[in-house]
Design an enzyme around this catalytic site. Sequence first.
Site, PDB file in Angstrom:
ATOM      1  N   SER A  66       0.807  -1.228   0.000  1.00 31.25           N
ATOM      2  CA  SER A  66       0.000   0.000   0.000  1.00 31.25           C
ATOM      3  C   SER A  66       0.837   1.274   0.000  1.00 31.25           C
ATOM      4  O   SER A  66       1.616   1.495  -0.909  1.00 31.25           O
ATOM      5  CB  SER A  66      -0.971  -0.029   1.174  1.00 31.25           C
ATOM      6  OG  SER A  66      -1.897   1.007   1.058  1.00 31.25           O
ATOM      7  N   HIS A  67       0.704   2.071   1.053  1.00 27.34           N
ATOM      8  CA  HIS A  67       1.333   3.387   1.111  1.00 27.34           C
ATOM      9  C   HIS A  67       2.707   3.345   1.778  1.00 27.34           C
ATOM     10  O   HIS A  67       3.315   4.382   2.005  1.00 27.34           O
ATOM     11  CB  HIS A  67       0.415   4.322   1.890  1.00 27.34           C
ATOM     12  CG  HIS A  67      -0.016   3.697   3.189  1.00 27.34           C
ATOM     13  ND1 HIS A  67      -0.955   2.692   3.237  1.00 27.34           N
ATOM     14  CD2 HIS A  67       0.400   3.884   4.453  1.00 27.34           C
ATOM     15  CE1 HIS A  67      -1.111   2.303   4.490  1.00 27.34           C
ATOM     16  NE2 HIS A  67      -0.298   3.003   5.254  1.00 27.34           N
TER      17      HIS A  67
ATOM     18  N   ASP B 219      -2.166   6.633  -3.550  1.00 26.49           N
ATOM     19  CA  ASP B 219      -1.068   5.980  -2.830  1.00 26.49           C
ATOM     20  C   ASP B 219      -0.376   4.898  -3.661  1.00 26.49           C
ATOM     21  O   ASP B 219      -0.656   4.744  -4.851  1.00 26.49           O
ATOM     22  CB  ASP B 219      -1.574   5.410  -1.495  1.00 26.49           C
ATOM     23  CG  ASP B 219      -2.413   4.166  -1.700  1.00 26.49           C
ATOM     24  OD1 ASP B 219      -3.071   4.072  -2.753  1.00 26.49           O
ATOM     25  OD2 ASP B 219      -2.401   3.277  -0.829  1.00 26.49           O
TER      26      ASP B 219
ATOM     27  N   ASP C  32      -0.557   1.668  -4.140  1.00 28.16           N
ATOM     28  CA  ASP C  32      -1.306   0.699  -4.927  1.00 28.16           C
ATOM     29  C   ASP C  32      -2.608   1.267  -5.493  1.00 28.16           C
ATOM     30  O   ASP C  32      -3.423   0.522  -6.041  1.00 28.16           O
ATOM     31  CB  ASP C  32      -1.586  -0.555  -4.100  1.00 28.16           C
ATOM     32  CG  ASP C  32      -2.457  -0.262  -2.889  1.00 28.16           C
ATOM     33  OD1 ASP C  32      -2.342   0.849  -2.336  1.00 28.16           O
ATOM     34  OD2 ASP C  32      -3.252  -1.132  -2.498  1.00 28.16           O
TER      35      ASP C  32
ATOM     36  N   ASP D 120      -5.343   2.749  -4.092  1.00 25.80           N
ATOM     37  CA  ASP D 120      -6.676   2.667  -3.491  1.00 25.80           C
ATOM     38  C   ASP D 120      -7.025   3.864  -2.611  1.00 25.80           C
ATOM     39  O   ASP D 120      -8.192   4.079  -2.305  1.00 25.80           O
ATOM     40  CB  ASP D 120      -6.890   1.328  -2.756  1.00 25.80           C
ATOM     41  CG  ASP D 120      -5.881   1.081  -1.648  1.00 25.80           C
ATOM     42  OD1 ASP D 120      -4.980   1.926  -1.461  1.00 25.80           O
ATOM     43  OD2 ASP D 120      -5.990   0.036  -0.982  1.00 25.80           O
ATOM     44  N   ARG D 121      -6.018   4.653  -2.216  1.00 29.83           N
ATOM     45  CA  ARG D 121      -6.340   5.830  -1.384  1.00 29.83           C
ATOM     46  C   ARG D 121      -6.382   7.097  -2.235  1.00 29.83           C
ATOM     47  O   ARG D 121      -5.812   7.131  -3.325  1.00 29.83           O
ATOM     48  CB  ARG D 121      -5.274   6.020  -0.304  1.00 29.83           C
ATOM     49  CG  ARG D 121      -5.243   4.910   0.702  1.00 29.83           C
ATOM     50  CD  ARG D 121      -4.307   5.239   1.844  1.00 29.83           C
ATOM     51  NE  ARG D 121      -4.359   4.169   2.839  1.00 29.83           N
ATOM     52  CZ  ARG D 121      -3.918   4.274   4.070  1.00 29.83           C
ATOM     53  NH1 ARG D 121      -3.379   5.397   4.492  1.00 29.83           N
ATOM     54  NH2 ARG D 121      -4.003   3.262   4.914  1.00 29.83           N
TER      55      ARG D 121
ATOM     56  N   LYS E 106     -11.246  -0.054  -1.986  1.00 28.95           N
ATOM     57  CA  LYS E 106     -11.336   1.390  -2.127  1.00 28.95           C
ATOM     58  C   LYS E 106     -10.610   1.778  -3.409  1.00 28.95           C
ATOM     59  O   LYS E 106      -9.795   1.020  -3.924  1.00 28.95           O
ATOM     60  CB  LYS E 106     -10.780   2.096  -0.906  1.00 28.95           C
ATOM     61  CG  LYS E 106      -9.382   1.690  -0.515  1.00 28.95           C
ATOM     62  CD  LYS E 106      -9.093   2.143   0.916  1.00 28.95           C
ATOM     63  CE  LYS E 106      -7.763   1.591   1.393  1.00 28.95           C
ATOM     64  NZ  LYS E 106      -7.744   1.320   2.831  1.00 28.95           N
TER      65      LYS E 106
HETATM   66  C1  G1P Z   1      -5.058   1.833   8.355  1.00 29.31           C
HETATM   67  C2  G1P Z   1      -6.242   2.763   8.284  1.00 29.31           C
HETATM   68  C3  G1P Z   1      -7.475   1.980   7.884  1.00 29.31           C
HETATM   69  C4  G1P Z   1      -7.215   1.252   6.568  1.00 29.31           C
HETATM   70  C5  G1P Z   1      -5.965   0.402   6.688  1.00 29.31           C
HETATM   71  C6  G1P Z   1      -5.592  -0.257   5.367  1.00 29.31           C
HETATM   72  O1  G1P Z   1      -5.271   0.841   9.323  1.00 29.31           O
HETATM   73  O2  G1P Z   1      -6.464   3.400   9.516  1.00 29.31           O
HETATM   74  O3  G1P Z   1      -8.562   2.855   7.766  1.00 29.31           O
HETATM   75  O4  G1P Z   1      -8.302   0.448   6.216  1.00 29.31           O
HETATM   76  O5  G1P Z   1      -4.869   1.203   7.115  1.00 29.31           O
HETATM   77  O6  G1P Z   1      -5.351   0.678   4.366  1.00 29.31           O
HETATM   78  P1  G1P Z   1      -4.686   0.944  10.815  1.00 29.31           P
HETATM   79  O7  G1P Z   1      -3.198   1.137  10.678  1.00 29.31           O
HETATM   80  O8  G1P Z   1      -5.325   2.139  11.448  1.00 29.31           O
HETATM   81  O9  G1P Z   1      -5.082  -0.346  11.470  1.00 29.31           O
HETATM   82 ZN    ZN Z   2      -3.263   1.435  -0.547  1.00 27.80          ZN
END
Ligand code: G1P
Ligand code: ZN
Length: 542
Positions: free
Chosen positions: A112-113, A276, A278, A280-281, A375
């Site tokens: 992801s990010h 981000d 991948d 999705d954000r 997302k």
């Molecule tokens: C975080 C975000 C949550 C999101 C997740 C995956 O999780 O807060 O909303 O779904 O990343 O992208 P957290 O680190 O808070 O458990």
């Molecule tokens: Zn992501």
Amino acid sequence: MIRTVATIPFDGQKPGTSGLRKKVPAFQQPGYSENFIQAIFDCIDGREGSTLVVGGDGRYWNRETTELVIRMAAANGFARVIAGRDGILSTPAASNLIRKRTAIGGIILSASHNPGGPKEDFGIKYNTSNGGPAPEKVTEAIYSRTQTISQYRIADGGHIDLGKIGFANLGAMEVEVVDPVVDYAALMETLFDFDAIRAMFASGFAMRFDAMSAVTGPYAHEILENRLGAARGTVVNGTPLPDFGGHHPDPNLVHAKELYDLMMSPDAPDFGAASDGDGDRNLIIGKGIFVTPSDSLALLAANAHLAPGYAKGLAGIARSMPTSAAADRVAEKLGLPLFETPTGWKFFGNLLDAGKVTICGEESAGTGSDHVREKDGLWAVLLWLNILAVRKEPVKQIVEAHWREYGRNQYSRHDYEGVDSDAANALMRELRASLGRLGGRVIGDLVIETADEFSYHDPVDGSVSENQGVRILFKGGSRVVFRLSGTGTSGATLRVYLERFDGNPQTMFGETQAALADIITAADELAGIARHTGRNAPDVIT
Ligand code: G1P
Ligand code: ZN
């Protein structure tokens, strides 16, 4: 030739629904990734003769792992693998492909990010046939399989050219390499009024999209610049790099600061957005105004009917519990059901599959709809563009009009990162233990109405998820929520979510941190943040 090879003992990090996340060197140990991938395959009933989708966000080790998945799929009876060219697929595009091509599932390679590179993060995640992250019972089954597995199967020999679109064979299995953008862009064309958006760009509307050297570059170039006619140069950092150029591909005000500064400057274009690692954000910024993800969800829900894909209206709205209640006000006004779920996209899947909601979102910059089961960053950007093309007003004007109509939920999240795990657990434990005594307590001008720990009863499958965050509600609609992150890789991250409802146009336009000052003070008093963590200020404020 199909070989059966011994796996190495799996070190047993329990993969959640965001998959197995580790540093690259862990995945590079011979037999390690193989163990996890074989465990996934062993848990897919009916994989013989079925189709699997594979691709990832382009980070370091993405291509090697894509090839590994293909070779192992060929040795595990799949009839076909559909892979993105060069191993590239954004998470929402992978979700779409799984659905569109009725695949049995897909393997998405991403962290992801989080940063990428030889010493940085990597991840392997399994999505099921609805296109969404595997539910907990599946990830649990995969995890138990990793504990007992001793061998994996792989097809040696044969050539896989991920760079070339088209069909090839690996043993009895067909490998189809697809353009990662085409099907996704086609889906977007069914949802949004591309003609209206094109006309808006043609009339001089200016935008900047920061792809953060991550996966959305090719998608944004094709959709925004090629199809919608945004000026060349609208998309910046548009080439996916294995290390994301050394940056965190996290579209928030810290990591997308350059975009934010531009949008607050006199040279700001009309609209700024980012996505981000991948894809999705999303981050949405208008000229002179940052739109919080919670507000963005509410605004998109209130205006979605302006886009052709949502012209018939919404079935319902869902938001994660820590996300502000701004969307609730929209749901109330539109007479729609509003679902409050625990943090994490997986909880939306059942609601979307059951047709109970059309739009959902999280405060952490995730917004999406029933078009896929993840997302979707670019989707949010395109829905915003569609709304702007129809309303023909600046973002700032639209947001402020929304606040005047519905009231404003001032909102911020404070993150304390890399906190000692024992200290973070102690903080949560003490807080939980105090909940029964908090009702009626007065802190400054605030009076506590209720205090509890959120648990979720899934209305579709009846499952219950407990301990989903401590929430303290004050009289008048202000709130503070505490939870520990479930996605961090080092130590604990304490997330403190702060919210105040302001229905008064005389005061609602004030600066957010100032508006939340008394709730911030109360949060520390209630949880002893400084006492437990030794920190006097959060590391990240969003
Ligand atoms: C975080 C975000 C949550 C999101 C997740 C995956 O999780 O807060 O909303 O779904 O990343 O992208 P957290 O680190 O808070 O458990
Ligand atoms: Zn992501």
